[in-house]
Design an enzyme around this catalytic site. Structure first.
Site, short mmCIF file in Angstrom:
data_model
loop_
_atom_site.label_atom_id
_atom_site.label_comp_id
_atom_site.label_asym_id
_atom_site.label_seq_id
_atom_site.Cartn_x
_atom_site.Cartn_y
_atom_site.Cartn_z
N CYS A 1 0.75 -1.04 0.07
CA CYS A 1 -0.05 -0.10 0.11
C CYS A 1 1.10 1.21 0.00
CB CYS A 1 -0.98 -0.16 1.39
SG CYS A 1 -1.74 1.59 1.58
N SER A 2 0.59 1.98 -1.14
CA SER A 2 1.43 3.44 -1.11
C SER A 2 1.43 4.18 0.30
CB SER A 2 1.06 4.04 -2.36
OG SER A 2 -0.10 4.51 -2.10
#
Length: 122
Positions: free
Chosen positions: A71-72
């Site tokens: 997840c960024s």
């Protein structure tokens, strides 16, 4: 019946159980659409992760040719940077090989395309 799975890993402690499950799925003839690491789970994809599990995930990814996505937002919080983000922040790249960083859209896509969704957290 062969099923396709999406796997969510939310902690580094859960990464071992998720890996064991992924291996069992593979041995049973099922497939994995994507493994998505969220929250503290993104540390599994940090280049300096000293866990023996990191090379196992990397080898599994190469054998199965599946997505290992961090997840960024979580990656940013835990200091995992791909080449683009490292350049933007003028900091070293810390993303381990075979992992990629992307947004929650990748998790939603996995949920839409998988027959089963499973979450591993502690």
């Amino acid at each position: 019946m062969k099923l396709q799975y999406a796997i969510l890993v939310t902690s580094s402690q859960a990464a071992q159980t998720a890996y064991d499950f992924a291996q069992a799925l593979n041995e049973a003839g099922h497939s994995i659409y994507r493994v998505f690491f969220l929250g503290e789970g993104v540390t599994m994809g940090h280049r300096e992760n000293t866990s023996a599990l990191l090379p196992q995930w990397q080898a599994f990814q190469q054998q199965q040719s599946l997505d290992l996505v961090l997840c960024s937002s979580s990656a940013n919080k835990f200091g995992v940077r791909d080449q683009r983000e490292a350049k933007r922040q003028n900091l070293p790249e810390t993303l381990a090989d075979t992992f990629c960083i992307s947004g929650l859209g990748q998790w939603l896509d996995a949920c839409e395309n998988a027959d089963r969704i499973i979450r591993f957290d502690v």
